[in-house]
Structures are given as structure tokens and as C-alpha cells.
Design a protein around this motif. Sequence first.
Motif, PDB file in Angstrom:
ATOM      1  N   ALA A   1     -32.345  92.698 -13.760  1.00  0.00           N
ATOM      2  CA  ALA A   1     -33.410  93.688 -13.668  1.00  0.00           C
ATOM      3  C   ALA A   1     -32.865  95.100 -13.543  1.00  0.00           C
ATOM      4  CB  ALA A   1     -34.300  93.372 -12.471  1.00  0.00           C
ATOM      5  N   ASP A   2     -33.653  96.070 -14.010  1.00  0.00           N
ATOM      6  CA  ASP A   2     -33.329  97.465 -13.746  1.00  0.00           C
ATOM      7  C   ASP A   2     -33.745  97.790 -12.323  1.00  0.00           C
ATOM      8  OD1 ASP A   2     -34.792  98.031 -16.924  1.00  0.00           O
ATOM      9  OD2 ASP A   2     -32.658  97.801 -16.450  1.00  0.00           O
ATOM     10  N   PRO A   3     -33.052  98.734 -11.703  1.00  0.00           N
ATOM     11  CA  PRO A   3     -33.405  99.055 -10.318  1.00  0.00           C
ATOM     12  C   PRO A   3     -34.818  99.585 -10.163  1.00  0.00           C
ATOM     13  CG  PRO A   3     -31.750 100.560 -11.164  1.00  0.00           C
ATOM     14  CD  PRO A   3     -31.854  99.467 -12.138  1.00  0.00           C
ATOM     15  N   ASN A   4     -35.281 100.350 -11.128  1.00  0.00           N
ATOM     16  CA  ASN A   4     -36.577 100.990 -10.991  1.00  0.00           C
ATOM     17  C   ASN A   4     -37.744 100.026 -10.771  1.00  0.00           C
ATOM     18  OD1 ASN A   4     -39.024 102.489 -11.587  1.00  0.00           O
ATOM     19  ND2 ASN A   4     -37.625 104.136 -12.148  1.00  0.00           N
ATOM     20  N   PRO A   5     -37.943  99.030 -11.645  1.00  0.00           N
ATOM     21  CA  PRO A   5     -39.050  98.092 -11.396  1.00  0.00           C
ATOM     22  C   PRO A   5     -38.879  97.338 -10.084  1.00  0.00           C
ATOM     23  CG  PRO A   5     -38.156  97.767 -13.590  1.00  0.00           C
ATOM     24  CD  PRO A   5     -37.245  98.715 -12.901  1.00  0.00           C
ATOM     25  N   VAL A   6     -37.624  97.050  -9.717  1.00  0.00           N
ATOM     26  CA  VAL A   6     -37.399  96.346  -8.453  1.00  0.00           C
ATOM     27  C   VAL A   6     -37.944  97.195  -7.306  1.00  0.00           C
ATOM     28  CG1 VAL A   6     -35.646  95.524  -6.845  1.00  0.00           C
ATOM     29  CG2 VAL A   6     -35.386  95.103  -9.280  1.00  0.00           C
ATOM     30  N   TYR A   7     -37.594  98.477  -7.323  1.00  0.00           N
ATOM     31  CA  TYR A   7     -38.036  99.341  -6.242  1.00  0.00           C
ATOM     32  C   TYR A   7     -39.552  99.447  -6.186  1.00  0.00           C
ATOM     33  CZ  TYR A   7     -38.804 103.394  -3.327  1.00  0.00           C
ATOM     34  OH  TYR A   7     -39.241 104.235  -2.351  1.00  0.00           O
ATOM     35  N   VAL A   8     -40.161  99.711  -7.327  1.00  0.00           N
ATOM     36  CA  VAL A   8     -41.609  99.899  -7.330  1.00  0.00           C
ATOM     37  C   VAL A   8     -42.323  98.606  -6.927  1.00  0.00           C
ATOM     38  CG1 VAL A   8     -43.599 100.504  -8.721  1.00  0.00           C
ATOM     39  CG2 VAL A   8     -41.458 101.707  -9.041  1.00  0.00           C
ATOM     40  N   GLY A   9     -41.769  97.475  -7.400  1.00  0.00           N
ATOM     41  CA  GLY A   9     -42.355  96.198  -7.025  1.00  0.00           C
ATOM     42  C   GLY A   9     -42.309  95.986  -5.521  1.00  0.00           C
ATOM     43  N   LYS A  10     -41.140  96.250  -4.932  1.00  0.00           N
ATOM     44  CA  LYS A  10     -40.998  96.079  -3.491  1.00  0.00           C
ATOM     45  C   LYS A  10     -41.898  97.053  -2.746  1.00  0.00           C
ATOM     46  CE  LYS A  10     -37.314  93.234  -3.522  1.00  0.00           C
ATOM     47  NZ  LYS A  10     -37.438  91.830  -3.085  1.00  0.00           N
ATOM     48  N   LEU A  11     -42.011  98.254  -3.284  1.00  0.00           N
ATOM     49  CA  LEU A  11     -42.839  99.268  -2.642  1.00  0.00           C
ATOM     50  C   LEU A  11     -44.295  98.817  -2.584  1.00  0.00           C
ATOM     51  CD1 LEU A  11     -43.227 102.185  -1.570  1.00  0.00           C
ATOM     52  CD2 LEU A  11     -43.587 102.879  -3.923  1.00  0.00           C
ATOM     53  N   ILE A  12     -44.798  98.344  -3.725  1.00  0.00           N
ATOM     54  CA  ILE A  12     -46.193  97.902  -3.760  1.00  0.00           C
ATOM     55  C   ILE A  12     -46.379  96.711  -2.823  1.00  0.00           C
ATOM     56  CG2 ILE A  12     -48.013  96.976  -5.223  1.00  0.00           C
ATOM     57  CD1 ILE A  12     -46.882  98.533  -7.516  1.00  0.00           C
ATOM     58  N   TYR A  13     -45.377  95.841  -2.807  1.00  0.00           N
ATOM     59  CA  TYR A  13     -45.439  94.690  -1.916  1.00  0.00           C
ATOM     60  C   TYR A  13     -45.583  95.146  -0.463  1.00  0.00           C
ATOM     61  CZ  TYR A  13     -43.680  90.637   0.641  1.00  0.00           C
ATOM     62  OH  TYR A  13     -43.513  89.628   1.517  1.00  0.00           O
ATOM     63  N   ASN A  14     -44.755  96.119  -0.074  1.00  0.00           N
ATOM     64  CA  ASN A  14     -44.834  96.625   1.297  1.00  0.00           C
ATOM     65  C   ASN A  14     -46.172  97.286   1.579  1.00  0.00           C
ATOM     66  OD1 ASN A  14     -42.398  95.749   2.266  1.00  0.00           O
ATOM     67  ND2 ASN A  14     -41.286  97.578   1.666  1.00  0.00           N
ATOM     68  N   ILE A  15     -46.700  98.007   0.590  1.00  0.00           N
ATOM     69  CA  ILE A  15     -48.010  98.638   0.781  1.00  0.00           C
ATOM     70  C   ILE A  15     -49.073  97.565   1.022  1.00  0.00           C
ATOM     71  CG2 ILE A  15     -49.828  99.970  -0.337  1.00  0.00           C
ATOM     72  CD1 ILE A  15     -47.738 101.584  -1.747  1.00  0.00           C
ATOM     73  N   LEU A  16     -48.993  96.486   0.242  1.00  0.00           N
ATOM     74  CA  LEU A  16     -49.978  95.414   0.400  1.00  0.00           C
ATOM     75  C   LEU A  16     -49.893  94.779   1.782  1.00  0.00           C
ATOM     76  CD1 LEU A  16     -49.837  93.702  -3.097  1.00  0.00           C
ATOM     77  CD2 LEU A  16     -51.631  95.157  -2.151  1.00  0.00           C
ATOM     78  N   ILE A  17     -48.672  94.549   2.241  1.00  0.00           N
ATOM     79  CA  ILE A  17     -48.519  93.944   3.567  1.00  0.00           C
ATOM     80  C   ILE A  17     -49.085  94.857   4.642  1.00  0.00           C
ATOM     81  CG2 ILE A  17     -46.847  93.262   5.307  1.00  0.00           C
ATOM     82  CD1 ILE A  17     -45.550  91.605   3.524  1.00  0.00           C
ATOM     83  N   LEU A  18     -48.780  96.142   4.523  1.00  0.00           N
ATOM     84  CA  LEU A  18     -49.315  97.088   5.501  1.00  0.00           C
ATOM     85  C   LEU A  18     -50.833  97.147   5.430  1.00  0.00           C
ATOM     86  CD1 LEU A  18     -46.866 100.110   5.498  1.00  0.00           C
ATOM     87  CD2 LEU A  18     -47.303  98.485   7.319  1.00  0.00           C
ATOM     88  N   ALA A  19     -51.352  97.075   4.194  1.00  0.00           N
ATOM     89  CA  ALA A  19     -52.812  97.104   4.046  1.00  0.00           C
ATOM     90  C   ALA A  19     -53.427  95.909   4.754  1.00  0.00           C
ATOM     91  CB  ALA A  19     -53.185  97.114   2.568  1.00  0.00           C
ATOM     92  N   LEU A  20     -52.777  94.766   4.615  1.00  0.00           N
ATOM     93  CA  LEU A  20     -53.253  93.561   5.290  1.00  0.00           C
ATOM     94  C   LEU A  20     -53.234  93.765   6.805  1.00  0.00           C
ATOM     95  CD1 LEU A  20     -54.101  90.584   5.058  1.00  0.00           C
ATOM     96  CD2 LEU A  20     -51.679  89.973   5.157  1.00  0.00           C
ATOM     97  N   LEU A  21     -52.119  94.308   7.280  1.00  0.00           N
ATOM     98  CA  LEU A  21     -51.995  94.559   8.714  1.00  0.00           C
ATOM     99  C   LEU A  21     -53.118  95.446   9.215  1.00  0.00           C
ATOM    100  CD1 LEU A  21     -50.257  94.761  11.411  1.00  0.00           C
ATOM    101  CD2 LEU A  21     -49.416  96.885  10.445  1.00  0.00           C
TER     102      LEU A  21
END
Lengths: 229, 36, 219
Positions: free
Chosen positions: A94-114
Motif C-alpha cells: 500500500a501507499d502511505p497516504n491511503p493507509v493514513y487516511v483510512g486509519k484516520l477515518i477509523y479513529n474518527i468513527l471510534i471517537l464518534a461511537l464513544l
Amino acid sequence: MPGKSSSWAAKVGAMLAKDIRQEYRTRYAAGAILLFGVTTVTVVSFTMGRLDLPVEAQAAVLWIIIFFAAMSGLAQSFIREEETKTAVALRLYADPNPVYVGKLIYNILILALLVAVITPLYIIMTDMIVSGIGLFCLILFLGIIGLAGATTLIAAIISKANIRGALFAVLSFPLLLPLLIGAIGGTAKTLSENEDYWAAASSEIQLLISYAVVVITAGILLFEFVWEE
Amino acid sequence: MTSNYTVMTVTLLVWLVIFIYLIRLEGKVKKLEEEK
Amino acid sequence: MIWNVILFVLMGWVIVMAFITPAPQQVIGEASRIFYFHVPQAWVAVVGFVVSMVASINYLRRGRLTDDDRARVAAELGFVFCLLATVSGSIFAKVTWNSYWNWDPRETSILFLLLIYGAYFALRSALTGDEKRARLAAVYSIFAFITVPFLVFVVPRVLPSLHPSDSVVDSAGQFSMSGTTAMIFFPALVAFSLLFFRLYILGVRISILKRRRIEESQL
């Protein structure tokens, strides 16, 4: 992961889907965060619930809880990659960019759940009066984006460390200070009886938006330096 | 007024000590650099 | 060599003048002399951070470990001066407003800087491998730097509602200084900056020597 020819969005989606699937199976990070959040809200409202605290204190406690809950679980997605060595494969394909954005959105979702879970809980248990619900929600929304923006890069950094301990919190806290101050200040304004809270909180909203933009942009630019070996 | 002078003298002495240490350190570093 | 002489004389002169001339702020009196030392220390603390960050950027661009050495040395010096500034500021606060810590904008900013420095060293000590440590520390240094402007703009907006602003530092900050005060203050600023760069250059030279020694022992 999709091949090189697929779109950036598809790669981000794949990264995100993988993380969500993994999380759904083990429920480790979300579990830790929610457990921390709910426990803390309960304990706090038990002791504080009956006191008539000033709005700044109510707002501060909410954000402190969000911050520490985030600290207890947001580094998971990167740490797990490193520990299970899936990071190696990820770096190859993978390229670093999609990895970062993917992880970022994932973290946003978890925080949203919290936030979705503990905020109503907190409001009910401490008998908090939210005058400006719209603004209140907006600040929560902007706050967690900024929070995820800052902590995703730091999580990537500390996942490479040998002894982690409280490293995540130690590194995150100074950087999050402006965000927390803005979010707490803004939230406090929505709790007061003042009618004009949108105008009163305008500088905080500007701060939160610009913080999120700056932090996410910097994260995107810097991530490849963290990710490469 | 005299307490001012005492503090001043102490500070000056501290500065002198720090500075002498600096000069010595620089001397050592220069020597090591020339060896290479 | 000449710089050493200049530094010695300048700092010495500043110290003498700081105590002989009338105190800069009449209300507080003698203790206001701390101002001549406290503000330059805070200034150097920030300079150290900037130098460290620039070296970090250079490391990421060029990959030379000397840049990492530069970043580390600048950070170490900046940290020491930041600590000094926080302590001297706290003493200043106790004398002026009778409490060691007030959470006013400037105090919060210097504490914030101290926390960033601390985090930077905590990160460095948790990483092994020269290149890895250099790379990740550099990223953190840059990332941390971009949040600094936010604090500078946020804090004055939020904190005044909780606490009266520090009138003394404000009046000094707005350069409503008397001639005598300015005559000592600006040279003090220069003296401390010179001290920083002297120590910085020395520190970098020592690091280079150490690195050379390590390389030679590995041959």
C-alpha cells in the motif's frame, strides 16, 4: 488491498474496511474506550452529579473524559499492525497516504461511537442543561475530528517504540492543548443561558476548524516519514 | 542597596565559573578535533 | 575567539547594570530585575525549539545524522532555558501577584513549550536505532511546532475571562520601557542568544566527534 490501478478512495475504503472488520471480531479498542468512558462518566457523575458546578467545569470534565478514553484506545490500530507484523505486508502493498487516511477515518468513527455513547449518559447523569444543542453537537463533531487528526500520526509514531507505557498520552497531550481549550471553551458557551452562543463561540469554532485542517494536512505530509522503514 | 551588590557579585561569579568551564570545554574539543 | 570575549563582556555588563541601575518597575521594586533575565530565557527557549525544528526538517530532507544531532542539541539547550524561564517566571509571579502559578497566557505558553520538550525527549529515549529515532523524533518535532501558533492565539482569548491579564509583562511587552530599561534589556537578549549559539555550536561539535569515534571503532 486493491491493486495499484484502483482509485485512492477505493484504497482508503479497503484500509478502513479491514480495520473495522478486525475491530468487529476482537472489539478490543472500541471495548477499551467505551468501558473507560462509561466507567469514568459514572464515577464522575456519582461524585459531581449533585454539585452545581460552573459550566466551564462541566465542559472540562466531559472533554477530559473524552481525551483519556481516546488515550486508552486510539493507538490500537497501529500497535496491532506492528505487533502482528501485518505492518510489513501493508508497507509492501500500500501507499502511505491511503493507509493514513483510512486509519484516520477509523479513529474518527471510534471517537464518534464513544461520544455518542457517553455524552447522553453524561448529560443525564449530571443533570446538565444544554441550551445550544446544535452548537454543542457541532463542537463535539469538530473536536473529535481534530482529536483524531492529531492522535493518528502520534499513534503511528509510538507504534514503532519499544517501551510504550504512557508515551501516547505524553506525546499527545501538549499537541492537543489548543484543541481541548477551544473545545472546552466552546462547549461551556453552549451550556450557559446566554442566547447568543453562536456568536460567542465563533472564535472557538474557527479554532477547531483550522486546527483540524492544519493537523490533518500535516499528518498526511508527515506520515510517509513515519511509515517507511 | 547592599543586598543588590551581593546578588550581583554572586551572579557575576556564577557567570565567571560557567564561562571558564565553557572555555575549557572548547579547548578540549579543539584538541580532540585536531587529533583526527 | 572574539565571540567568546564579546559574550563574556556583554553578559557581565548586563549582570552589573541589571543590579546597579534603578529597578525597571517601581511598583514591585527590586524583584522586577528578574525581568532582565527571565524574558531572554523564554526567548531562547523558543529559539531552541525553532532551531531544533529546522534541523529536523533538514534531517528528513537529507537523511544526515548530523542534522539529528543538531536537533537534539538545540532541544536540550532550549529545554534548559525553558526550565529556567518557567522557574524565574514563577518567582516573578510570586513576587508580583503573590502566587507561583496563575495560568495567565504567558505562563501557560511556557509550560506548554516545556511539555513539548519533555515529550520530545521521552520519545527519543523510547526509540532504538539511530535512524529510526532521528526520523520519528524529527516528525514529532515538526508536528508539535505547527500546534504552537494555535496556542499563541487561543490562550489570550480564553484565559482573560478567568484571570486578569498580567499588566507588568504587558506593559513591558508593549515596549513602554524607559530608556535605561531598554538599554539593559536588549543587550541581555543578545547576550543570552549568543550564549545559546555558543553552547549549541559546541554541543554539535562534540556530537560530531562522538559520532566519528563510533564510526572509527566499528571499522
